[in-house]
Design a protein around this motif. Structure first.
Motif, short mmCIF file in Angstrom:
data_model
loop_
_atom_site.label_atom_id
_atom_site.label_comp_id
_atom_site.label_asym_id
_atom_site.label_seq_id
_atom_site.Cartn_x
_atom_site.Cartn_y
_atom_site.Cartn_z
N ALA A 44 -29.20 7.75 -7.75
CA ALA A 44 -27.81 8.12 -7.50
C ALA A 44 -27.75 8.97 -6.23
N THR A 45 -26.68 8.78 -5.47
CA THR A 45 -26.57 9.48 -4.18
C THR A 45 -25.13 9.88 -3.87
N SER A 46 -25.03 10.88 -3.02
CA SER A 46 -23.69 11.29 -2.58
C SER A 46 -23.19 10.39 -1.43
N ALA A 47 -24.10 9.60 -0.87
CA ALA A 47 -23.68 8.69 0.22
C ALA A 47 -22.79 7.59 -0.33
N PHE A 48 -21.74 7.25 0.38
CA PHE A 48 -20.87 6.15 -0.05
C PHE A 48 -21.58 4.82 0.25
N PRO A 49 -21.18 3.76 -0.43
CA PRO A 49 -21.89 2.47 -0.26
C PRO A 49 -22.07 2.05 1.20
N ALA A 50 -21.02 2.21 2.00
CA ALA A 50 -21.12 1.80 3.41
C ALA A 50 -22.17 2.65 4.14
N GLU A 51 -22.25 3.91 3.74
CA GLU A 51 -23.22 4.81 4.37
C GLU A 51 -24.65 4.44 3.96
N VAL A 52 -24.81 4.02 2.71
CA VAL A 52 -26.13 3.57 2.25
C VAL A 52 -26.55 2.34 3.06
N LYS A 53 -25.62 1.43 3.23
CA LYS A 53 -25.94 0.18 3.93
C LYS A 53 -26.29 0.42 5.39
N GLU A 54 -25.69 1.45 5.96
CA GLU A 54 -25.98 1.78 7.35
C GLU A 54 -27.39 2.32 7.52
N LEU A 55 -27.89 3.00 6.49
CA LEU A 55 -29.20 3.65 6.57
C LEU A 55 -30.37 2.70 6.40
N VAL A 71 -31.32 -1.78 -2.50
CA VAL A 71 -32.11 -1.55 -1.30
C VAL A 71 -33.46 -2.23 -1.48
N ILE A 72 -33.81 -3.05 -0.48
CA ILE A 72 -35.05 -3.82 -0.58
C ILE A 72 -36.13 -3.20 0.28
N THR A 73 -37.25 -2.87 -0.34
CA THR A 73 -38.40 -2.38 0.41
C THR A 73 -39.49 -3.44 0.31
N LYS A 74 -40.60 -3.21 1.02
CA LYS A 74 -41.70 -4.20 0.97
C LYS A 74 -42.19 -4.36 -0.45
N GLU A 75 -42.26 -3.25 -1.19
CA GLU A 75 -42.88 -3.28 -2.51
C GLU A 75 -41.92 -3.69 -3.63
N ALA A 76 -40.69 -3.25 -3.53
CA ALA A 76 -39.79 -3.48 -4.67
C ALA A 76 -38.33 -3.36 -4.22
N THR A 77 -37.41 -3.58 -5.16
CA THR A 77 -36.00 -3.37 -4.87
C THR A 77 -35.47 -2.27 -5.79
N TYR A 78 -34.55 -1.51 -5.28
CA TYR A 78 -34.01 -0.38 -6.04
C TYR A 78 -32.49 -0.38 -5.98
N GLU A 79 -31.87 -0.03 -7.11
CA GLU A 79 -30.42 0.09 -7.12
C GLU A 79 -30.02 1.51 -6.77
N VAL A 80 -29.24 1.62 -5.71
CA VAL A 80 -28.76 2.93 -5.28
C VAL A 80 -27.25 2.96 -5.55
N THR A 81 -26.83 3.91 -6.37
CA THR A 81 -25.43 3.96 -6.78
C THR A 81 -24.79 5.28 -6.34
N THR A 82 -23.64 5.16 -5.75
CA THR A 82 -22.92 6.35 -5.29
C THR A 82 -22.41 7.16 -6.49
N PHE A 83 -22.48 8.49 -6.39
CA PHE A 83 -21.88 9.35 -7.42
C PHE A 83 -20.46 8.87 -7.65
N ARG A 84 -20.07 8.82 -8.89
CA ARG A 84 -18.70 8.34 -9.13
C ARG A 84 -18.13 8.96 -10.41
N THR A 85 -16.85 8.89 -10.53
CA THR A 85 -16.19 9.27 -11.79
C THR A 85 -15.47 8.05 -12.30
N GLU A 86 -15.20 8.04 -13.57
CA GLU A 86 -14.46 6.93 -14.15
C GLU A 86 -13.31 7.57 -14.91
#
Ligand code: ATP
Ligand code: MG
Length: 400
Positions: A44-55, A71-86
């Motif tokens: 989980a991150t404070s970066a917004f989705p567009a900001e994650v994609k830029e990095l 996010v895809i790395t050489k070894e594996a893929t990871y789900e990065v989700t922006t902090f959110r409220t519902e």
């Protein structure tokens, strides 16, 4: 740090270097603290989705509306989700609309249970805003915040609570349990597909006795497809002793046997639960086979019809009836079957037709099926001449 977390470390570091917050969160944090194997690492991150994609160079939008970027790395893929409220809930279901926020606290607040609301930073510190660590130690499942509000917001959480009981062996904190009892009828608002996922996990936990008992005592079962009249049978199911049920088809098979359903009812029941046709086919074969096996030894014909894998699957279920499965015997019996399908029969349909000069009709497949069973049962050798002699005798009787 466990290996799985180490692999994601560069991702968290990069987010932090860019000035954002980033943490490990959710089920993987819970499972690591419990020394259980983990399947997916959630970040989980404070970066917004567009900001994650830029990095990151390589990303996939898997659930961009919900703030999840893969996010895809050489070894594996990871789900990065922006902090959110519902915040806006409609119809007692999870909202389709979420709001991205910069605060970890807001994100943890919307999570279901205290043990699922822990975050771990790259320095290994655990952020524990709702005393999840204490609940982990005491093996308590407690809703974050006011349980009545939380189950009212999203009724699926009640099924999640029960499946966590079944998998972790935790007890439901009394107010949390009370709230489930109060709101059990809201399950009627949840899609069957989502209830199905949780119910299957509930059946397959190592502590299914506790899970299923809470399922009955909270009366949640009443609002699940087709279970309304089966409270007693579900309790009997819960009392079966034996290890965690290994596969989904075995779970449904045991359930159907405990609910004493016939084939027609099984089909209808599992359709209501939106089970796949493949699963329904398997279970409708496994249930009568298990009922047979509880009374008799395997015979060639039953084994042949069921196939090796389903037979092994059924045999294993003897555990739950205080019997010792004999898987080796099935493997051996199967290995020595004379044939494995009609294709292996030394006599083909067209040969039967040519040999006997009757007009085309159902007598051909009828004859083949009789030959098939005779060969499988070892009463007849699988060679063409003998099969033809037998077929002649058989047809003489049939046609007269
Ligand atoms: P599992 O080990 O089965 O994956 P999990 O806790 O990781 O269990 P997920 O469905 O993967 O379950 O969800 C990840 C996290 O998202 C949860 O730990 C929880 O914090 C949060 N979460 C999931 N579903 C809900 C929900 N219905 N309401 C609130 N929070 C939820
Ligand atoms: Mg998970």
């Amino acid at each position: 740090f466990p290996l799985e977390f180490q692999g994601a470390m560069p991702i968290l570091r990069k987010l932090q270097t860019a000035g954002y917050e980033a943490y490990y969160v959710g089920g993987s944090v819970r499972d690591i603290l419990l020394n259980k194997p983990i399947h997916d690492v959630d970040i989980a991150t404070s970066a917004f989705p567009a900001e994650v994609k830029e990095l990151f160079h390589r990303t996939i939008d898997v659930g961009i509306d919900h703030g999840t970027v893969m996010v895809i790395t050489k070894e594996a893929t990871y789900e990065v989700t922006t902090f959110r409220t519902e915040s806006t809930y409609q119809d007692y279901r999870r909202p389709d609309h979420v709001e991205f926020v910069r605060s970890l606290k807001e994100d943890l607040k919307r999570r279901d249970f205290t043990i699922n609301a822990l975050a771990v930073g790259i320095d290994g510190t655990v952020i524990d805003l709702f005393d999840g660590l204490e609940d982990l130690r005491n093996k308590v499942l407690r809703a974050v915040g006011n349980p009545h509000e939380r189950f009212h917001e999203d009724a699926l959480r009640m099924m999640r609570a029960l499946r966590f009981v079944s998998h972790l062996g935790f007890t439901l904190e009394p107010n949390t349990f009370e709230a489930i009892q109060e709101y059990h009828s809201l399950l009627a608002k949840i899609s069957v597909e989502r209830i199905n996922v949780e119910f299957v996990k509930l059946m397959m936990g190592s502590f299914r006795e506790a899970g299923l008992r809470s399922f009955v005592e909270s009366e949640c079962y009443i609002y699940c497809p087709g279970l309304r009249n089966y409270g007693e049978a579900l309790l009997n199911f819960s009392e079966l002793r034996g290890p965690a049920i290994p596969t989904e088809r075995q779970a449904w098979t045991l359930l159907m046997v405990m609910l004493d359903m016939n084939i027609t009812n099984i089909r209808h029941f599992m359709k209501e639960w939106k089970c796949s046709n493949q699963l329904i086919r398997e279970v409708t074969q496994m249930v009568p086979a298990l009922q047979f096996r509880l009374k008799y030894e395997w015979d060639n014909w039953t084994l042949y019809q069921l196939g090796r894998e389903l037979a092994l699957s059924v045999e294993y279920l003897l555990y739950y009836f205080d019997r010792e499965p004999n898987l080796a015997k099935i493997r051996l019996l199967y290995q020595y079957l004379p044939i494995y399908s009609l294709k292996d029969l030394a006599l083909k349909g067209n040969e039967v037709m040519e040999h006997f000069d009757y007009p085309r009709g159902p007598w051909i497949s009828m004859t083949l099926n009789v030959l098939e069973q005779e060969v499988v049962e070892g009463k007849l050798d699988n060679n063409k001449e003998e099969l033809l002699v037998f077929a002649e005798e058989f047809l003489k009787k049939e046609m007269s």
